[in-house]
Scaffold this motif. Structure first.
Motif, short mmCIF file in Angstrom:
data_model
loop_
_atom_site.label_atom_id
_atom_site.label_comp_id
_atom_site.label_asym_id
_atom_site.label_seq_id
_atom_site.Cartn_x
_atom_site.Cartn_y
_atom_site.Cartn_z
N ILE A 175 6.51 23.38 -5.34
CA ILE A 175 6.14 23.34 -3.90
C ILE A 175 5.50 22.22 -3.45
O ILE A 175 4.72 21.74 -4.06
CB ILE A 175 5.34 24.47 -3.47
CG1 ILE A 175 5.74 25.91 -3.97
CG2 ILE A 175 4.88 24.62 -2.04
CD1 ILE A 175 4.84 26.95 -4.14
N LYS A 176 6.07 21.55 -2.05
CA LYS A 176 5.25 20.35 -1.74
C LYS A 176 3.86 20.51 -1.52
O LYS A 176 3.47 21.57 -1.16
CB LYS A 176 6.10 19.89 -0.51
CG LYS A 176 7.40 19.59 -0.80
CD LYS A 176 7.96 19.19 0.66
CE LYS A 176 9.25 18.36 0.71
NZ LYS A 176 9.45 17.81 2.13
N PRO A 177 3.08 19.45 -1.89
CA PRO A 177 1.50 19.57 -1.87
C PRO A 177 1.09 19.24 -0.66
O PRO A 177 1.61 18.54 0.23
CB PRO A 177 1.04 18.59 -2.93
CG PRO A 177 2.01 17.58 -2.66
CD PRO A 177 3.32 18.36 -2.43
N ARG A 178 -0.16 19.70 -0.19
CA ARG A 178 -0.92 19.34 1.09
C ARG A 178 -1.55 18.08 0.57
O ARG A 178 -2.16 18.28 -0.76
CB ARG A 178 -1.66 20.59 1.54
CG ARG A 178 -1.13 21.43 2.21
CD ARG A 178 -2.18 22.41 2.76
NE ARG A 178 -3.25 22.90 2.08
CZ ARG A 178 -4.00 23.81 2.43
NH1 ARG A 178 -4.26 24.25 3.69
NH2 ARG A 178 -4.87 24.21 1.54
N THR B 147 0.74 -0.93 0.05
CA THR B 147 0.05 -0.07 -0.29
C THR B 147 0.83 1.24 0.05
O THR B 147 0.79 2.18 -0.83
CB THR B 147 -0.88 0.05 1.34
OG1 THR B 147 -1.77 -1.18 1.24
CG2 THR B 147 -1.84 1.29 1.45
N GLU B 148 1.94 1.10 0.69
CA GLU B 148 2.93 2.41 0.84
C GLU B 148 3.49 2.59 -0.52
O GLU B 148 3.65 3.62 -1.00
CB GLU B 148 3.85 2.18 2.00
CG GLU B 148 3.36 2.34 3.40
CD GLU B 148 4.41 2.40 4.41
OE1 GLU B 148 4.24 1.62 5.37
OE2 GLU B 148 5.49 3.20 4.27
N ILE B 149 4.14 1.60 -1.16
CA ILE B 149 4.72 1.68 -2.41
C ILE B 149 3.60 2.11 -3.54
O ILE B 149 4.05 3.04 -4.20
CB ILE B 149 5.02 0.09 -2.80
CG1 ILE B 149 6.10 -0.53 -2.00
CG2 ILE B 149 5.24 0.23 -4.43
CD1 ILE B 149 6.66 -1.78 -2.50
N MET B 150 2.57 1.72 -3.36
CA MET B 150 1.49 2.47 -4.26
C MET B 150 1.24 3.99 -4.00
O MET B 150 1.09 4.60 -4.97
CB MET B 150 0.33 1.45 -3.91
CG MET B 150 -0.54 1.37 -5.26
SD MET B 150 -1.75 -0.13 -5.17
CE MET B 150 -2.66 0.51 -3.43
N ILE B 151 1.11 4.18 -2.95
CA ILE B 151 0.86 5.67 -2.38
C ILE B 151 2.20 6.53 -2.98
O ILE B 151 1.67 7.39 -3.55
CB ILE B 151 0.32 5.80 -0.94
CG1 ILE B 151 -0.82 5.15 -0.63
CG2 ILE B 151 0.41 7.25 -0.37
CD1 ILE B 151 -0.86 5.17 0.96
N LYS B 152 3.18 6.13 -2.66
CA LYS B 152 4.21 7.03 -3.12
C LYS B 152 4.42 7.14 -4.58
O LYS B 152 4.61 7.80 -4.88
CB LYS B 152 5.47 6.17 -2.35
CG LYS B 152 5.88 6.32 -1.08
CD LYS B 152 7.09 5.70 -0.57
CE LYS B 152 7.27 5.46 0.74
NZ LYS B 152 8.38 4.57 0.93
N ASP B 153 4.28 5.86 -5.23
CA ASP B 153 4.40 5.83 -6.81
C ASP B 153 3.38 6.88 -7.40
O ASP B 153 3.77 7.55 -8.24
CB ASP B 153 4.03 4.57 -7.18
CG ASP B 153 4.59 4.01 -8.36
OD1 ASP B 153 5.69 3.92 -8.79
OD2 ASP B 153 3.94 4.46 -9.36
N SER C 33 6.66 10.77 3.05
CA SER C 33 7.76 10.17 2.51
C SER C 33 7.79 10.37 0.87
O SER C 33 8.70 10.49 0.18
CB SER C 33 8.41 8.79 2.80
OG SER C 33 7.45 8.26 2.31
N ALA C 34 6.42 10.61 0.41
CA ALA C 34 6.59 10.76 -1.16
C ALA C 34 6.56 12.44 -1.16
O ALA C 34 6.40 12.81 -2.68
CB ALA C 34 5.17 10.39 -1.48
#
Ligand code: ADP
Ligand code: MG
Length: 338
Positions: free
Chosen positions: A93-96, A76-82, A119-120
């Motif tokens: 600018i980093k998003p909210r 799940t983490e891999i998917m979110i990050k990707d 981390s993404a």
């Protein structure tokens, strides 16, 4: 330049991302494929979906969110990050980020989701409950003291909720949703016609001729599968009326949960719901005849949201308009508290 806000609907079937000023920017199946020998991720989303059911032994293509819960944290983490990297790749600018998580998710799982988003590259992460996101996406002003009933039917779970003053007053989640209609078709084909069909075929039949109200015997489709006795491929014509009993059995369970939530809702809010009607969201709500069935049984007006599949993602993205009503935003998983 104003910062970018994105909303992620972490669905068990589909992951959808909404970006402020742009709308829906990503819609992909929630599937990850991994090489089980090397541990290397071979594909995420659409790419991995194509491998489902077609992998050699050393490849594992699976849905890390199943039945409305996170069954595999790491994937799940891999998917979110990707996915976040895919849509935010070139942002200065980093998003909210607001994430809509399945209703049955645990605290530990929520933390893992927050961690993955941070981390993404997320500047701040918010979590939102699905019925609230669905209501915002359906264009409802959730901040009013006015009862609204939302029924979100996804792939693995149906969530029925009554909302008022930006909060959930009553809710119920059951494990009967879109995928269960597919399974009911598979079962009908094997027990009545002795034909084995796959999940993708069953879903296609559901979309084409599935119906849970006033079935028409003249609406038909050709089904291809394998004869369980002869072991050979076979084609057979099936009508809407033929599969109706299997589908209505599933729909009845959804009706029962709508009734039970209404039964436990305070009378003032029930009055509001009778005035406002019930709103259906989620891909599973698109099965033909469902609004009519609920309307006929519960005697309340029922509408299918404009974009049933994207509704939760749109509401998640737009939830920044209600920022003071969201849970506190997290800048990293260690600040995560409930
Ligand atoms: N046109 C349609 N008719 C019937 N069912 C549909 C249709 N489109 C999507 N679905 C069903 O919607 C379900 C997925 O809904 P979705 O809201 O994307 O799920 P989740 O929130 O679990 O990711 C699947 O079971 C799919 O078969
Ligand atoms: Mg959903």
């Amino acid at each position: 330049m104003a910062g970018m806000d994105i909303g992620i609907d972490l669905g068990t079937t589909t992951i959808i991302i909404y970006m402020s000023g742009k709308g829906i920017v990503l819609e992909e199946p929630s599937v990850v494929a991994v090489n089980t020998i090397t541990g290397k991720v071979l594909g995420v989303g659409e790419e991995a979906y194509k491998m489902l059911g077609r992998t050699p032994e050393y490849i594992n293509a699976k849905r890390p969110l199943k039945d409305g819960v996170i069954s595999d944290h790491e994937m799940t983490e891999i998917m979110i990050k990707d996915f976040i990297k895919k849509v935010c790749g070139t942002l200065m600018i980093k998003p909210r980020v607001t994430i809509c998580v399945p209703s049955a998710i645990t605290d530990v799982e929520s933390r893992a989701v927050v961690e993955a988003a941070v981390s993404a590259g997320a500047r701040k992460v918010y979590l939102i409950e699905e019925p609230i996101a669905a209501a915002i996406g359906a264009g409802i002003d959730i901040s009013l003291p006015n009862g609204q009933m939302i029924v979100d039917i996804g792939g693995g779970t149906t969530d029925v909720a009554v909302i008022s003053l930006s909060g959930i007053v009553k809710s119920k989640s059951i494990r009967v949703a879109g995928n269960h209609f597919d399974q009911a078709i598979i079962k009908y084909m094997s027990s009545t016609h002795k034909i084995l069909i796959g999940e993708k075929m069953a879903e296609k039949i559901k979309r084409e001729i599935g119906c849970v109200y006033n079935p028409d015997p003249d609406i038909k489709t050709i089904i291809k599968g394998r004869n369980l006795i002869k072991g050979l491929p076979e084609k057979i014509e099936i009508s809407q009326e033929d599969i109706y009993p299997s589908l209505i059995a599933q729909a009845s369970q959804i009706l029962t949960s709508v009734r039970s939530v209404l039964d436990s809702t305070p009378p003032e809010l029930v009055g509001d719901i009778y005035t406002n009607g019930i709103v259906l969201t989620g891909g599973g709500a698109m099965i033909k005849g469902l609004p009519e069935l609920i309307k006929n049984e519960i005697k309340v007006n029922v509408v299918l949201a404009d974009n049933p599949v994207e509704c939760v993602a749109i509401g998640t993205g737009k939830s920044f308009d209600y920022i003071e009503d969201l849970q506190e935003g997290f800048t990293n998983a260690s600040t995560y508290k409930h």
